[in-house]
Design an enzyme around this catalytic site. Structure first.
Site, PDB file in Angstrom:
ATOM      1  N   LYS A 120      -2.329  -3.908 -10.415  1.00  0.00           N
ATOM      2  CA  LYS A 120      -0.808  -3.753 -10.291  1.00  0.00           C
ATOM      3  C   LYS A 120      -0.343  -4.865  -9.018  1.00  0.00           C
ATOM      4  O   LYS A 120      -1.068  -5.612  -8.500  1.00  0.00           O
ATOM      5  CB  LYS A 120      -0.167  -2.589  -9.370  1.00  0.00           C
ATOM      6  CG  LYS A 120      -0.557  -2.312  -8.003  1.00  0.00           C
ATOM      7  CD  LYS A 120      -0.041  -0.992  -7.703  1.00  0.00           C
ATOM      8  CE  LYS A 120       1.500  -0.943  -7.091  1.00  0.00           C
ATOM      9  NZ  LYS A 120       1.505  -1.598  -5.706  1.00  0.00           N
TER      10      LYS A 120
ATOM     11  N   HIS B  51      -4.665   2.689  -8.618  1.00  0.00           N
ATOM     12  CA  HIS B  51      -5.742   3.204  -7.761  1.00  0.00           C
ATOM     13  C   HIS B  51      -5.489   4.655  -7.358  1.00  0.00           C
ATOM     14  O   HIS B  51      -6.372   5.311  -7.034  1.00  0.00           O
ATOM     15  CB  HIS B  51      -5.774   2.328  -6.655  1.00  0.00           C
ATOM     16  CG  HIS B  51      -5.104   2.482  -5.346  1.00  0.00           C
ATOM     17  ND1 HIS B  51      -3.753   1.928  -5.305  1.00  0.00           N
ATOM     18  CD2 HIS B  51      -5.167   3.259  -4.316  1.00  0.00           C
ATOM     19  CE1 HIS B  51      -3.184   2.151  -4.150  1.00  0.00           C
ATOM     20  NE2 HIS B  51      -3.963   3.100  -3.879  1.00  0.00           N
TER      21      HIS B  51
ATOM     22  N   LYS C 271      -8.211   8.549  -7.206  1.00  0.00           N
ATOM     23  CA  LYS C 271      -8.483   9.484  -6.050  1.00  0.00           C
ATOM     24  C   LYS C 271      -8.790  10.952  -6.716  1.00  0.00           C
ATOM     25  O   LYS C 271      -8.222  11.486  -7.603  1.00  0.00           O
ATOM     26  CB  LYS C 271      -7.222   9.651  -5.370  1.00  0.00           C
ATOM     27  CG  LYS C 271      -6.592   8.477  -4.457  1.00  0.00           C
ATOM     28  CD  LYS C 271      -5.463   8.622  -3.771  1.00  0.00           C
ATOM     29  CE  LYS C 271      -4.635   7.606  -3.285  1.00  0.00           C
ATOM     30  NZ  LYS C 271      -5.219   6.935  -2.174  1.00  0.00           N
TER      31      LYS C 271
ATOM     32  N   GLU D 252       3.798   6.650   4.648  1.00  0.00           N
ATOM     33  CA  GLU D 252       2.880   5.702   5.387  1.00  0.00           C
ATOM     34  C   GLU D 252       3.420   5.505   6.722  1.00  0.00           C
ATOM     35  O   GLU D 252       4.833   5.358   7.218  1.00  0.00           O
ATOM     36  CB  GLU D 252       2.732   4.460   4.436  1.00  0.00           C
ATOM     37  CG  GLU D 252       2.325   4.618   3.276  1.00  0.00           C
ATOM     38  CD  GLU D 252       1.872   3.286   2.649  1.00  0.00           C
ATOM     39  OE1 GLU D 252       0.990   2.488   2.581  1.00  0.00           O
ATOM     40  OE2 GLU D 252       3.030   2.631   2.100  1.00  0.00           O
TER      41      GLU D 252
ATOM     42  N   ASP E  30       7.135  -1.228  -5.637  1.00  0.00           N
ATOM     43  CA  ASP E  30       5.620  -1.143  -5.006  1.00  0.00           C
ATOM     44  C   ASP E  30       5.056   0.254  -5.488  1.00  0.00           C
ATOM     45  O   ASP E  30       3.817   0.312  -5.545  1.00  0.00           O
ATOM     46  CB  ASP E  30       5.832  -1.359  -3.474  1.00  0.00           C
ATOM     47  CG  ASP E  30       4.407  -1.505  -2.890  1.00  0.00           C
ATOM     48  OD1 ASP E  30       3.384  -1.987  -3.686  1.00  0.00           O
ATOM     49  OD2 ASP E  30       4.217  -1.365  -1.935  1.00  0.00           O
TER      50      ASP E  30
ATOM     51  N   HIS F 267       2.466   4.628  -8.859  1.00  0.00           N
ATOM     52  CA  HIS F 267       1.636   5.826  -8.032  1.00  0.00           C
ATOM     53  C   HIS F 267       2.495   7.288  -7.719  1.00  0.00           C
ATOM     54  O   HIS F 267       1.722   8.169  -8.501  1.00  0.00           O
ATOM     55  CB  HIS F 267       1.551   5.607  -6.776  1.00  0.00           C
ATOM     56  CG  HIS F 267       0.847   4.108  -6.306  1.00  0.00           C
ATOM     57  ND1 HIS F 267      -0.103   3.683  -7.163  1.00  0.00           N
ATOM     58  CD2 HIS F 267       0.732   3.157  -5.575  1.00  0.00           C
ATOM     59  CE1 HIS F 267      -0.485   2.427  -6.855  1.00  0.00           C
ATOM     60  NE2 HIS F 267       0.034   2.329  -5.620  1.00  0.00           N
TER      61      HIS F 267
ATOM     62  N   LYS G 159       7.559   3.281   4.394  1.00  0.00           N
ATOM     63  CA  LYS G 159       6.713   2.761   5.382  1.00  0.00           C
ATOM     64  C   LYS G 159       7.211   2.891   6.767  1.00  0.00           C
ATOM     65  O   LYS G 159       8.566   3.197   6.618  1.00  0.00           O
ATOM     66  CB  LYS G 159       6.589   1.088   5.184  1.00  0.00           C
ATOM     67  CG  LYS G 159       5.713   0.596   3.866  1.00  0.00           C
ATOM     68  CD  LYS G 159       4.785  -0.361   4.011  1.00  0.00           C
ATOM     69  CE  LYS G 159       4.466  -0.982   2.486  1.00  0.00           C
ATOM     70  NZ  LYS G 159       3.180  -0.066   2.208  1.00  0.00           N
TER      71      LYS G 159
HETATM   72  C1  BG6 Z   1      -0.533  -0.171  -2.674  1.00  0.00           C
HETATM   73  C2  BG6 Z   1       0.876  -0.577  -2.182  1.00  0.00           C
HETATM   74  O1  BG6 Z   1      -0.272   0.022  -4.157  1.00  0.00           O
HETATM   75  O2  BG6 Z   1      -0.482   1.393  -2.376  1.00  0.00           O
HETATM   76  C3  BG6 Z   1       0.751  -0.443  -0.804  1.00  0.00           C
HETATM   77  O3  BG6 Z   1       1.075  -1.777  -2.719  1.00  0.00           O
HETATM   78  C4  BG6 Z   1       0.508   0.910  -0.086  1.00  0.00           C
HETATM   79  O4  BG6 Z   1       2.191  -0.991  -0.086  1.00  0.00           O
HETATM   80  C5  BG6 Z   1      -0.670   1.411  -0.894  1.00  0.00           C
HETATM   81  O5  BG6 Z   1       0.662   0.759   1.100  1.00  0.00           O
HETATM   82  C6  BG6 Z   1      -0.980   2.863  -0.565  1.00  0.00           C
HETATM   83  O6  BG6 Z   1      -2.028   3.351  -1.008  1.00  0.00           O
HETATM   84  P1  BG6 Z   1      -2.724   4.546  -0.656  1.00  0.00           P
HETATM   85  O7  BG6 Z   1      -4.186   4.744  -1.187  1.00  0.00           O
HETATM   86  O8  BG6 Z   1      -2.860   4.243   0.950  1.00  0.00           O
HETATM   87  O9  BG6 Z   1      -1.692   5.769  -0.511  1.00  0.00           O
END
Ligand code: BG6
Length: 508
Positions: free
Chosen positions: A168, A198, A202, A236, A255, A260, A358
């Protein structure tokens, strides 16, 4: 290994077939932080063997040995850090096994000679099969794939496979995602394309489907008769860090949401697939994301909140506009809250509230399903005149598990209610080996299981649903401030308050 494998294969997973795996963008962060550790873990677990060849491709000069050494040094240092926190250090024997099959091609992604070197490498490893992992800046995706096509490296002759993994962000909006899909599909078939999200690597995300579709109990209340609304949170604590260049042009919506957060929504809201194969699962996911109501621009504005963190002196946290390489008047959002509706038989009338940001107080990714209240006439004359709604909370990270929030009577002469939790924590039931989440995705790509990868229609439906927000915000770019380390902008609470609801507290 992903969902598409049968139970028998789960118990006795096969070793991935001989493959030459090309890592484009070999000197980037993703390769050293996630892909190489994942390949180490797959080797540890016997899921890849000595017939896997790993070839870094990038423009920097390096010999095979220097490239391998650079990866080793990084992973050793990271491993040592993790070890002090109870994690795993890099196993030297494991690394020796892997390092013997690591090589490097120095080349420009836009130069045809790079692709000749790739063709020679495939000849010399003798695997026939090849996977091309594009861990590059997105502007190279279609350029690299076009050149792989021209060099005939994507032709699957004589039983060999040729696959392309794309990271991505897949597109910047609906039009660019469609254009990218079109350019990929000109030179290869959908079966050869592995679009990564990704989150699908999980365990807790994969478990949503298993919980829903292997426990008869869930189906009985999984609909608009019993569910009031759904909250999906990805909070986050980190800020923009060193990613200003990427983040300034991206923002929280692009993002996190079409990829996600919509993957989480799809897992919760999709209909049962006819089978756990890639086509059936991805078909249902694409349908439900396609059923998200396209808001008009006015509705999109009313149903969204864009936030940006401001400095917090007492916690020693900078505001977004004061971070390195961020424009002092930047209007990029670091927080977004949205309300979306899924227009289908199961979910009509059930709002899905999504938020991600964030520099929030706590790291927590959670899906909270809020149930309709019980009829409470029998408590009318007691002190208990307002009952809290029940929630089912699916914690994706960091405290992986599932909890039902219920009410119980506090022992004693009065009728007093107390919140209690019925729960399942992964750590109480399963011993989990350290993993990055990429193990499953790499293994599935090598074994040809596309279940956990995004199909073209899934990606495009996601962008179609967020496009009205992008259009509306282009005309109204102002952001709502929220304090770094806090719980998000006040306007986000109002979004739910307008519907007589409230966010759950963010509490990993
Ligand atoms: C990424 C984003 O795809 O996912 C990031 O670009 C983000 O900005 C991250 O921090 C979050 O992934 P995870 O696995 O930590 O929830």
């Amino acid at each position: 290994m992903g969902l598409g494998h049968s139970t028998e294969a789960e118990k006795n997973p096969e070793v991935a077939p001989p493959t030459t795996l090309f890592l484009f963008g070999a000197h980037g962060d993703l390769v050293k932080r996630l892909l190489m550790p994942a390949l180490c873990n797959l080797t540890r677990d016997g899921l890849v063997d000595d017939h896997l060849h790993i070839v870094g491709v990038d423009h920097n000069a390096a010999t095979d040995a220097e490239f391998a050494q650079k990866l080793e040094t990084f992973m050793r240092e990271e491993g040592a850090k993790k070890n002090t926190e109870g994690g795993d250090a890099l196993d030297p024997e494991l690394w020796q096994r892997l390092a013997a099959r690591i090589s490097y091609i120095q080349g420009d992604f836009l130069d045809d000679s790079t692709y000749q070197s790739i063709a020679s490498k495939i000849e010399s490893t003798g695997t026939g099969n090849a996977a091309f992992y594009l861990a590059t800046a997105p502007r190279f995706f279609s350029e690299v794939v076009k050149r792989l096509g021209t060099a005939k490296l994507l032709k699957e002759r004589g039983g060999v496979f040729r696959r392309v993994v794309i990271e991505k962000p897949f597109g910047h909006d609906l039009a660019s995602a469609m254009a990218l899909n079109e350019s990929l599909l000109k030179v290869m078939s959908e079966k050869q394309i592995y679009r990564i999200d990704h989150y699908l690597g999980k365990e807790t995300v994969q478990n949503i489907l298993v919980s829903r579709f292997s426990n008869g109990l869930f189906e009985s209340f999984w609909n608009n008769h019993y569910i009031d609304h759904v909250q999906i949170t990805a909070a986050e604590t980190v800020g923009v860090g060193t990613r200003a260049g990427f983040y300034e042009n991206t923002g929280a919506l692009r993002d996190m949401v079409p990829n996600h957060l919509f993957q989480l929504l799809a897992m919760v809201a999709m209909e049962p697939p006819a089978a756990f194969g890639a086509d059936a699962v991805r078909g249902e996911k694409a349908k439900v994301v396609g059923a998200i109501r396209p808001w008009s621009e006015m509705e999109a504005l009313a149903n969204s909140v864009r936030g940006q963190y401001t400095g917090n002196k007492s916690a020693d946290l900078l505001g977004y506009r004061d971070e390195e390489n961020i424009a002092p008047d930047s209007n990029t959002e670091t927080y977004v809250a949205l309300k979306v509706m899924v227009d289908n038989w199961r979910w009509v009338g059930v709002p899905f509230y999504l938020r991600t940001g964030k520099r929030l107080s706590t790291r927590s990714t959670e899906i909270a399903i809020c149930f309709k209240p019980a009829p409470y006439a029998q408590f009318r004359d007691t002190e208990v005149d307002r009952l809290k709604p029940n929630f089912l909370r699916i914690q994706i990270q960091p405290n992986e598990g599932m909890w039902f929030d219920l009410l119980a009577k506090r022992p004693g002469p009065n009728l007093e209610m107390e919140d209690i939790k019925l729960g399942f924590a992964y750590k109480d039931f399963f011993e989990m080996q350290p993993s990055t989440g990429y193990e499953t995705l790499i293994y599935d790509c090598l074994t040809g299981d596309q279940t956990l990868f995004q199909r073209a229609d899934n990606i495009e439906n996601g962008w179609r649903a967020v496009q009205p927000f992008l259009n509306a915000w282009a005309k109204h770019p102002e952001v709502q401030p929220y304090i770094a380390g806090g719980s998000g902008p006040e306007a986000s609470d109002e979004l739910l308050r307008n519907d007589n609801r409230e966010w759950r507290q963010i509490d990993g």
